[in-house]
Design a protein around this motif. Sequence first.
Motif, PDB file in Angstrom:
ATOM      1  N   LYS A 112       0.849  -1.201   0.000  1.00 24.35           N
ATOM      2  CA  LYS A 112       0.000   0.000   0.000  1.00 24.35           C
ATOM      3  C   LYS A 112       0.876   1.239   0.000  1.00 24.35           C
ATOM      4  O   LYS A 112       1.883   1.304   0.704  1.00 24.35           O
ATOM      5  CB  LYS A 112      -0.922   0.003   1.234  1.00 24.35           C
ATOM      6  CG  LYS A 112      -1.917  -1.153   1.247  1.00 24.35           C
ATOM      7  CD  LYS A 112      -2.863  -1.066   2.425  1.00 24.35           C
ATOM      8  CE  LYS A 112      -2.261  -1.462   3.749  1.00 24.35           C
ATOM      9  NZ  LYS A 112      -1.864  -2.911   3.797  1.00 24.35           N
ATOM     10  N   SER A 113       0.472   2.220  -0.809  1.00 28.35           N
ATOM     11  CA  SER A 113       1.173   3.498  -0.893  1.00 28.35           C
ATOM     12  C   SER A 113       0.142   4.610  -0.725  1.00 28.35           C
ATOM     13  O   SER A 113      -0.678   4.841  -1.606  1.00 28.35           O
ATOM     14  CB  SER A 113       1.892   3.616  -2.242  1.00 28.35           C
ATOM     15  OG  SER A 113       2.469   4.894  -2.401  1.00 28.35           O
ATOM     16  N   PHE A 114       0.207   5.276   0.423  1.00 26.37           N
ATOM     17  CA  PHE A 114      -0.771   6.317   0.755  1.00 26.37           C
ATOM     18  C   PHE A 114      -0.196   7.701   0.475  1.00 26.37           C
ATOM     19  O   PHE A 114       1.008   7.928   0.597  1.00 26.37           O
ATOM     20  CB  PHE A 114      -1.138   6.262   2.247  1.00 26.37           C
ATOM     21  CG  PHE A 114      -1.732   4.970   2.706  1.00 26.37           C
ATOM     22  CD1 PHE A 114      -3.085   4.704   2.527  1.00 26.37           C
ATOM     23  CD2 PHE A 114      -0.947   4.017   3.341  1.00 26.37           C
ATOM     24  CE1 PHE A 114      -3.637   3.512   2.966  1.00 26.37           C
ATOM     25  CE2 PHE A 114      -1.490   2.826   3.786  1.00 26.37           C
ATOM     26  CZ  PHE A 114      -2.838   2.567   3.592  1.00 26.37           C
ATOM     27  N   GLY A 115      -1.068   8.624   0.138  1.00 26.41           N
ATOM     28  CA  GLY A 115      -0.727  10.028   0.074  1.00 26.41           C
ATOM     29  C   GLY A 115      -1.635  10.797   1.017  1.00 26.41           C
ATOM     30  O   GLY A 115      -2.777  10.398   1.255  1.00 26.41           O
ATOM     31  N   ILE A 116      -1.126  11.901   1.560  1.00 24.53           N
ATOM     32  CA  ILE A 116      -1.908  12.739   2.459  1.00 24.53           C
ATOM     33  C   ILE A 116      -1.969  14.142   1.864  1.00 24.53           C
ATOM     34  O   ILE A 116      -0.936  14.765   1.601  1.00 24.53           O
ATOM     35  CB  ILE A 116      -1.283  12.806   3.874  1.00 24.53           C
ATOM     36  CG1 ILE A 116      -1.018  11.388   4.401  1.00 24.53           C
ATOM     37  CG2 ILE A 116      -2.195  13.591   4.811  1.00 24.53           C
ATOM     38  CD1 ILE A 116      -2.254  10.528   4.581  1.00 24.53           C
ATOM     39  N   GLY A 117      -3.168  14.630   1.641  1.00 24.48           N
ATOM     40  CA  GLY A 117      -3.359  15.948   1.046  1.00 24.48           C
ATOM     41  C   GLY A 117      -3.564  17.027   2.087  1.00 24.48           C
ATOM     42  O   GLY A 117      -4.082  16.776   3.180  1.00 24.48           O
ATOM     43  N   LEU A 118      -3.129  18.239   1.738  1.00 24.34           N
ATOM     44  CA  LEU A 118      -3.387  19.438   2.557  1.00 24.34           C
ATOM     45  C   LEU A 118      -2.966  19.236   4.006  1.00 24.34           C
ATOM     46  O   LEU A 118      -3.700  19.580   4.934  1.00 24.34           O
ATOM     47  CB  LEU A 118      -4.868  19.818   2.484  1.00 24.34           C
ATOM     48  CG  LEU A 118      -5.463  20.004   1.079  1.00 24.34           C
ATOM     49  CD1 LEU A 118      -6.934  20.391   1.177  1.00 24.34           C
ATOM     50  CD2 LEU A 118      -4.679  21.035   0.288  1.00 24.34           C
ATOM     51  N   ASN A 119      -1.769  18.707   4.214  1.00 25.57           N
ATOM     52  CA  ASN A 119      -1.333  18.390   5.575  1.00 25.57           C
ATOM     53  C   ASN A 119      -0.422  19.461   6.173  1.00 25.57           C
ATOM     54  O   ASN A 119       0.141  19.263   7.246  1.00 25.57           O
ATOM     55  CB  ASN A 119      -0.655  17.025   5.621  1.00 25.57           C
ATOM     56  CG  ASN A 119      -0.676  16.411   7.002  1.00 25.57           C
ATOM     57  OD1 ASN A 119      -1.476  16.791   7.860  1.00 25.57           O
ATOM     58  ND2 ASN A 119       0.220  15.465   7.252  1.00 25.57           N
ATOM     59  N   TYR A 120      -0.242  20.564   5.474  1.00 23.09           N
ATOM     60  CA  TYR A 120       0.402  21.758   6.014  1.00 23.09           C
ATOM     61  C   TYR A 120      -0.596  22.907   5.857  1.00 23.09           C
ATOM     62  O   TYR A 120      -1.137  23.115   4.756  1.00 23.09           O
ATOM     63  CB  TYR A 120       1.685  22.096   5.267  1.00 23.09           C
ATOM     64  CG  TYR A 120       2.841  21.151   5.490  1.00 23.09           C
ATOM     65  CD1 TYR A 120       3.891  21.493   6.345  1.00 23.09           C
ATOM     66  CD2 TYR A 120       2.911  19.937   4.818  1.00 23.09           C
ATOM     67  CE1 TYR A 120       4.971  20.632   6.527  1.00 23.09           C
ATOM     68  CE2 TYR A 120       3.985  19.074   4.994  1.00 23.09           C
ATOM     69  CZ  TYR A 120       5.011  19.428   5.846  1.00 23.09           C
ATOM     70  OH  TYR A 120       6.072  18.564   6.020  1.00 23.09           O
ATOM     71  N   ALA A 121      -0.826  23.650   6.922  1.00 25.07           N
ATOM     72  CA  ALA A 121      -1.832  24.714   6.877  1.00 25.07           C
ATOM     73  C   ALA A 121      -1.515  25.734   5.792  1.00 25.07           C
ATOM     74  O   ALA A 121      -2.413  26.195   5.068  1.00 25.07           O
ATOM     75  CB  ALA A 121      -1.933  25.392   8.238  1.00 25.07           C
ATOM     76  N   ALA A 122      -0.236  26.096   5.636  1.00 26.22           N
ATOM     77  CA  ALA A 122       0.129  27.096   4.640  1.00 26.22           C
ATOM     78  C   ALA A 122      -0.103  26.583   3.221  1.00 26.22           C
ATOM     79  O   ALA A 122      -0.453  27.355   2.324  1.00 26.22           O
ATOM     80  CB  ALA A 122       1.590  27.504   4.835  1.00 26.22           C
ATOM     81  N   HIS A 123       0.086  25.295   3.012  1.00 20.67           N
ATOM     82  CA  HIS A 123      -0.181  24.719   1.687  1.00 20.67           C
ATOM     83  C   HIS A 123      -1.675  24.724   1.393  1.00 20.67           C
ATOM     84  O   HIS A 123      -2.092  25.033   0.269  1.00 20.67           O
ATOM     85  CB  HIS A 123       0.367  23.299   1.610  1.00 20.67           C
ATOM     86  CG  HIS A 123      -0.031  22.564   0.362  1.00 20.67           C
ATOM     87  ND1 HIS A 123       0.158  23.071  -0.899  1.00 20.67           N
ATOM     88  CD2 HIS A 123      -0.634  21.351   0.183  1.00 20.67           C
ATOM     89  CE1 HIS A 123      -0.292  22.211  -1.795  1.00 20.67           C
ATOM     90  NE2 HIS A 123      -0.776  21.160  -1.157  1.00 20.67           N
ATOM     91  N   ALA A 124      -2.491  24.390   2.385  1.00 20.34           N
ATOM     92  CA  ALA A 124      -3.943  24.461   2.177  1.00 20.34           C
ATOM     93  C   ALA A 124      -4.358  25.890   1.847  1.00 20.34           C
ATOM     94  O   ALA A 124      -5.157  26.123   0.930  1.00 20.34           O
ATOM     95  CB  ALA A 124      -4.664  23.960   3.431  1.00 20.34           C
TER      96      ALA A 124
END
Length: 325
Positions: A112-124
């Motif tokens: 399994k290879s997971f990605g996590i989106g928008l996990n830095y407030a500044a990036h969001a």
Amino acid sequence: GVPRTRRPRRPDRLVHLNLLLMVSDTISNTVSKGSNTMGFRLANVDGRAVLVHGEHYTDVATHSSGALGSDPMEVLSRPDLLGELSATLDDSSVTGLLADVVLGPPVPRPQKSFGIGLNYAAHAAEGGREAPDSPLVFTKFPSCLVGPTADVEVRSDGCDYEGELVVAIGEGGRDITIDDAWNHVVGVTIGQDISDRPAQFAAKPPHFDLGKSFDTFGPIGPMLVSTDELRDRDALHITCSINGEVRQDGNTSDLIFDVPTLVSFLSSITTLVTGDIIFTGTPEGVGAAQGKFLADGDVITTTIRGIGTMTNRVVRISDARPIRG
């Protein structure tokens, strides 16, 4: 066999290694679950697991006299022995120079290879989105994984870079607690979550998985580093430069959902197994927010202090085929 430039091993080293292998099971039972007795840096040379020391590498199967195999995936279940073997490395154990080989992905075939989106407030914020209340999870197909110097093959004018910390699971489990989560991480590495934005946002809701899983869209490396090799595993400085221009400059201490939280959350849904990987999210500075997308010939340089640097060249191989209903 593996091409080697290697000096003969001294007899006293053979005695020491045999004793090491005999007591390895005892050692693993006396340390905390999933932890390493000593640090190591693991890489992939021609599909074989190697330990890195300075500018050199040593073949794991050869140095362990067969106690560990050559498969980079299989050795992830024995971080205790990898650490002990790493501590025995010296000039007599050298297989070759890193400068003479091309490294593959240190974790080449995760289940399994997971990605996590928008996990830095500044990036969001740079994308005009609110920070999520729970982890935004997607999959990056394992077939997208390539090594730390591989070309990134793009097919549109809207491809983007995302430098990230990637963690690899050692001992698997279900319902792992936050307090115990780091004990289930065998090591960390650098990743690029390359994204084709037109493909990603071609539908509503977006195709996070497809837009980020083109072949070559998952460079990782240069090596997998056990966390006891790091000064502060929860605060790692990460940068991403394009053609020498720094675009991203962040720190994993700013993760909204830190590594233990992600491991615990994912394991509450699916059993994690040895070799599963998690792209933990990217800091601000992505190309889409600046109107600076990747172009043919661009050089992506991604660095995490304490782990190393990846350098990947962008190659435009074709144009995306239009999708018609």
